[in-house]
Scaffold this motif. Structure first.
Motif, mmCIF file in Angstrom:
data_model
loop_
_atom_site.group_PDB
_atom_site.id
_atom_site.type_symbol
_atom_site.label_atom_id
_atom_site.label_comp_id
_atom_site.label_asym_id
_atom_site.label_seq_id
_atom_site.Cartn_x
_atom_site.Cartn_y
_atom_site.Cartn_z
ATOM 1 N N TYR A 49 -18.401 -42.678 20.559
ATOM 2 C CA TYR A 49 -17.062 -42.436 20.015
ATOM 3 C C TYR A 49 -17.234 -41.566 18.784
ATOM 4 O O TYR A 49 -17.899 -41.960 17.815
ATOM 5 N N GLN A 50 -16.655 -40.361 18.801
ATOM 6 C CA GLN A 50 -16.816 -39.429 17.690
ATOM 7 C C GLN A 50 -15.690 -39.596 16.679
ATOM 8 O O GLN A 50 -14.511 -39.584 17.031
ATOM 9 N N MET A 290 -24.668 -35.898 27.739
ATOM 10 C CA MET A 290 -23.381 -36.314 27.202
ATOM 11 C C MET A 290 -22.250 -35.625 27.953
ATOM 12 O O MET A 290 -22.057 -34.413 27.842
ATOM 13 N N THR A 291 -21.501 -36.402 28.729
ATOM 14 C CA THR A 291 -20.327 -35.888 29.431
ATOM 15 C C THR A 291 -19.105 -36.139 28.565
ATOM 16 O O THR A 291 -18.879 -37.251 28.106
ATOM 17 N N TYR A 292 -18.319 -35.085 28.353
ATOM 18 C CA TYR A 292 -17.187 -35.222 27.440
ATOM 19 C C TYR A 292 -15.997 -34.403 27.946
ATOM 20 O O TYR A 292 -16.151 -33.350 28.552
ATOM 21 N N VAL A 293 -14.817 -34.927 27.695
ATOM 22 C CA VAL A 293 -13.573 -34.224 27.976
ATOM 23 C C VAL A 293 -13.095 -33.494 26.727
ATOM 24 O O VAL A 293 -12.538 -32.407 26.798
ATOM 25 N N ALA A 294 -13.323 -34.103 25.556
ATOM 26 C CA ALA A 294 -12.934 -33.480 24.292
ATOM 27 C C ALA A 294 -13.917 -33.874 23.210
ATOM 28 O O ALA A 294 -14.501 -34.958 23.247
ATOM 29 N N ASN A 295 -14.131 -32.971 22.266
ATOM 30 C CA ASN A 295 -14.834 -33.281 21.025
ATOM 31 C C ASN A 295 -14.274 -32.370 19.946
ATOM 32 O O ASN A 295 -13.266 -31.681 20.171
ATOM 33 N N HIS A 296 -14.873 -32.358 18.770
ATOM 34 C CA HIS A 296 -14.290 -31.585 17.673
ATOM 35 C C HIS A 296 -14.229 -30.098 17.987
ATOM 36 O O HIS A 296 -13.266 -29.423 17.619
ATOM 37 N N ASP A 297 -15.243 -29.568 18.662
ATOM 38 C CA ASP A 297 -15.252 -28.154 19.012
ATOM 39 C C ASP A 297 -14.187 -27.827 20.045
ATOM 40 O O ASP A 297 -13.416 -26.878 19.902
ATOM 41 N N SER A 298 -14.166 -28.603 21.133
ATOM 42 C CA SER A 298 -13.222 -28.299 22.207
ATOM 43 C C SER A 298 -11.787 -28.466 21.725
ATOM 44 O O SER A 298 -10.906 -27.682 22.074
ATOM 45 N N PHE A 321 -17.058 -41.091 33.128
ATOM 46 C CA PHE A 321 -17.559 -42.442 32.904
ATOM 47 C C PHE A 321 -18.381 -42.978 34.070
ATOM 48 O O PHE A 321 -19.252 -43.833 33.862
ATOM 49 N N VAL A 322 -18.123 -42.534 35.292
ATOM 50 C CA VAL A 322 -18.823 -43.125 36.443
ATOM 51 C C VAL A 322 -19.875 -42.204 37.042
ATOM 52 O O VAL A 322 -20.729 -42.659 37.803
ATOM 53 N N GLY A 323 -19.832 -40.914 36.729
ATOM 54 C CA GLY A 323 -20.909 -40.022 37.142
ATOM 55 C C GLY A 323 -22.102 -40.197 36.224
ATOM 56 O O GLY A 323 -22.045 -40.913 35.224
ATOM 57 N N GLU A 324 -23.208 -39.532 36.571
ATOM 58 C CA GLU A 324 -24.368 -39.595 35.681
ATOM 59 C C GLU A 324 -24.011 -38.958 34.347
ATOM 60 O O GLU A 324 -23.473 -37.858 34.296
ATOM 61 N N GLY A 325 -24.329 -39.647 33.274
ATOM 62 C CA GLY A 325 -24.052 -39.117 31.956
ATOM 63 C C GLY A 325 -23.653 -40.205 30.991
ATOM 64 O O GLY A 325 -23.298 -41.320 31.379
ATOM 65 N N MET A 326 -23.723 -39.879 29.700
ATOM 66 C CA MET A 326 -23.272 -40.783 28.648
ATOM 67 C C MET A 326 -21.893 -40.314 28.194
ATOM 68 O O MET A 326 -21.762 -39.256 27.580
ATOM 69 N N PRO A 327 -20.835 -41.072 28.495
ATOM 70 C CA PRO A 327 -19.475 -40.607 28.172
ATOM 71 C C PRO A 327 -19.173 -40.690 26.694
ATOM 72 O O PRO A 327 -19.723 -41.517 25.965
ATOM 73 N N THR A 328 -18.258 -39.807 26.276
ATOM 74 C CA THR A 328 -17.879 -39.714 24.877
ATOM 75 C C THR A 328 -16.360 -39.673 24.749
ATOM 76 O O THR A 328 -15.685 -38.994 25.515
ATOM 77 N N ILE A 329 -15.847 -40.401 23.768
ATOM 78 C CA ILE A 329 -14.432 -40.371 23.423
ATOM 79 C C ILE A 329 -14.302 -39.714 22.057
ATOM 80 O O ILE A 329 -15.001 -40.089 21.104
ATOM 81 N N TYR A 330 -13.425 -38.714 21.954
ATOM 82 C CA TYR A 330 -13.143 -38.086 20.663
ATOM 83 C C TYR A 330 -11.940 -38.779 20.045
ATOM 84 O O TYR A 330 -10.933 -38.994 20.711
ATOM 85 N N ASN A 331 -12.048 -39.114 18.755
ATOM 86 C CA ASN A 331 -10.978 -39.901 18.132
ATOM 87 C C ASN A 331 -9.599 -39.280 18.391
ATOM 88 O O ASN A 331 -9.387 -38.086 18.218
ATOM 89 N N GLY A 332 -8.681 -40.129 18.817
ATOM 90 C CA GLY A 332 -7.331 -39.686 19.137
ATOM 91 C C GLY A 332 -7.071 -39.548 20.617
ATOM 92 O O GLY A 332 -5.916 -39.585 21.055
ATOM 93 N N GLN A 333 -8.139 -39.379 21.406
ATOM 94 C CA GLN A 333 -7.943 -39.278 22.850
ATOM 95 C C GLN A 333 -7.237 -40.507 23.401
ATOM 96 O O GLN A 333 -6.340 -40.394 24.236
ATOM 97 N N GLU A 334 -7.674 -41.677 22.934
ATOM 98 C CA GLU A 334 -7.122 -42.912 23.466
ATOM 99 C C GLU A 334 -5.655 -43.085 23.117
ATOM 100 O O GLU A 334 -4.934 -43.849 23.761
#
Length: 462
Positions: A49-50, A290-298, A321-334
């Motif tokens: 969680y970023q 690291m699999t991510y949908v959003a982070n500070h750059d994106s 979350f279910v494919g190979e990878g470590m999922p990441t949540i960028y603050n505010g996504q939730e």
């Protein structure tokens, strides 16, 4: 000399015994482990969680962020990645507040966020909640007014005129590049990174543009940090050698770009084949991505999760979350944040957007699903993704993962059109429980499914 010595040894073995010669030959060619670092046990099913401290709360402080820890614990995240916390340069600053990636003191704390004691209290509180904390480290460059500039001007790279220079080609005018051939640079930055682990009890680092810093520095640093405590290291980079002795995880940039193209209708589901083929054939299994949908750059430069993914967003989050990878949540996504957060100004997240938003529940459900299924765990612990053949590959992305007697089947309609599909591989066969409602489901290869646009189905079996 080495070759002639080896040849002589093999010749001697052959003269003594053909069996000994064969054994020596096989020993020479035997595979050796590529990854030699040890992953901390708490990274097994960890979700990142970023936190952008400046924007995470209205106050923009460590103390305010600390009050949010129970909520993050309830969400289910494990590792809190803090964007840089150090004082920000003033010379050539961008915007009013500047970029956290323009660091003026590797040992200091940005007073905008609080004090060292405030940060240590945040780390202690996170640990008390069972979460870990990693810091964003900016080793490639410093602010223009870092003390090095006057004390050690030879510690910086120079342009063709002999002047300090930002990172070549990029519009990073608020920073200048360090010269990593200088022992003093390595000693100072390495010492600072040891300091934060010892002094603030942090649990590792996310390394900004890690590939711009020599690999041997990261490998030496990792060895020293592991002597203090088990750490987790994330590299903003994409090359397997960083996973050998330095970093637990690297970025899955190609995955992010592929799913964004699919969501925007620029590619179909087969656009993911290249990434997953490379993941299986060119990367060691121990290396996390690291699999991510959003982070500070994106968020700042590409757009919000909604601008990038639209109606495909829940499906792409689920795949991360279910494919190979470590999922990441960028603050505010939730909280379904729908605005680009300013990078150089104060621009707090509007958490009220989450009042009628179900992404928070989706994240929590997916984290619980990962935790409950060993096949979905990170790196060496989880199962490889295996393609489940189907008769509609342009729309349907289907796969299975298996580990420790656990199996997860995923079927994703990665298109904006309804899709009918027949899974043609016996790998899909089994008795399952369906994600979402826990219903018992029997799947046999040859059965037909119909999925709505961007619909996905997940099934688990033990």
């Amino acid at each position: 000399m080495i070759r002639s010595t080896l040849a002589a040894a093999l010749a001697l073995a052959a003269a003594v015994s053909p069996a000994a010669a064969q054994e020596a030959e096989e020993s020479y060619w035997a595979a050796e482990p590529y990854v030699t670092l040890e992953n901390a046990p708490w990274t097994r099913d960890a979700v990142l969680y970023q936190i952008n401290t400046r924007q995470f709360t209205a106050e923009g402080t460590f103390a305010a962020a600390q009050k949010e820890l129970p909520r993050l614990k309830a969400l289910g995240v494990d590792i809190l990645w803090m964007m840089p916390i150090h004082p920000i340069g003033e010379k050539n600053r961008k915007g009013t507040l500047g970029s956290p990636y323009s660091v003026k003191d590797y040992y200091g704390v940005n007073p905008e966020f609080g004090t060292l004691e405030d940060f240590k209290a945040f780390v202690d509180a996170a640990h008390a909640q069972g979460m870990k904390v990693i810091l964003d480290v900016v080793a490639n460059h410093t602010a223009w007014d870092h003390p090095f500039v006057t004390q050690h001007p030879d510690w910086y790279e120079k342009d063709w005129k002999g002047d300090f220079r930002p990172t070549p080609w990029w519009d990073w005018s608020d920073i200048i590049d360090l010269d990593w051939s200088k022992t003093g640079v390595r000693e100072h930055v390495g010492g600072a990174l040891e300091y934060w682990v010892r002094e603030a009890d942090i649990d590792g680092y996310r390394a900004d543009v890690a590939g711009y810093v020599p690999v041997d520095f990261w490998e030496k640093l990792r060895a020293r940090l592991d002597r203090i405590k088990p750490v987790f290291m994330l590299a903003e980079w994409k090359t397997p050698e960083l996973s050998r002795r330095a970093f637990d995880a690297t970025y899955a940039w190609d995955w992010h770009n592929a799913v964004k193209d699919i969501a925007q209708g620029k590619a179909d589901a087969t656009a993911l084949y290249g990434y997953y083929s490379e993941q299986e054939s060119a990367w060691p299994k121990e290396a996390m991505r690291m699999t991510y949908v959003a982070n500070h750059d994106s968020n700042a430069w590409e757009g919000t999760q909604y601008e990038n993914f639209g109606d495909a967003l829940p499906a792409i989050i689920a795949l991360s979350f279910v494919g190979e990878g470590m999922p990441t949540i960028y603050n505010g996504q939730e909280a379904c944040n729908r605005k680009r957060l300013e990078f150089f100004e104060k621009d707090p997240i509007d958490w009220s957007q989450g009042a009628s938003c179900d992404l928070g529940k989706l994240f929590a459900d997916l984290i619980a699903f990962r935790n409950a299924n060993a096949a979905l765990h990170n790196g060496k612990w989880g199962g490889r993704m295996t393609k489940v053949e189907n008769d509609n590959p342009a729309q349907i992305f289907s796969f299975a993962r298996q580990a420790e007697g656990n199996k997860v089947l995923g079927v994703f309609n990665l298109s904006a059109r309804p899709a009918s599909v027949k899974l043609t591989s016996a790998l899909a066969d089994g008795q399952y429980q369906r994600f979402g409602d826990g219903a018992d489901v029997t799947i046999d290869s040859g059965d037909n499914m119909t999925l709505e646009p961007w619909e996905y189905r997940l099934f688990s079996a033990n």
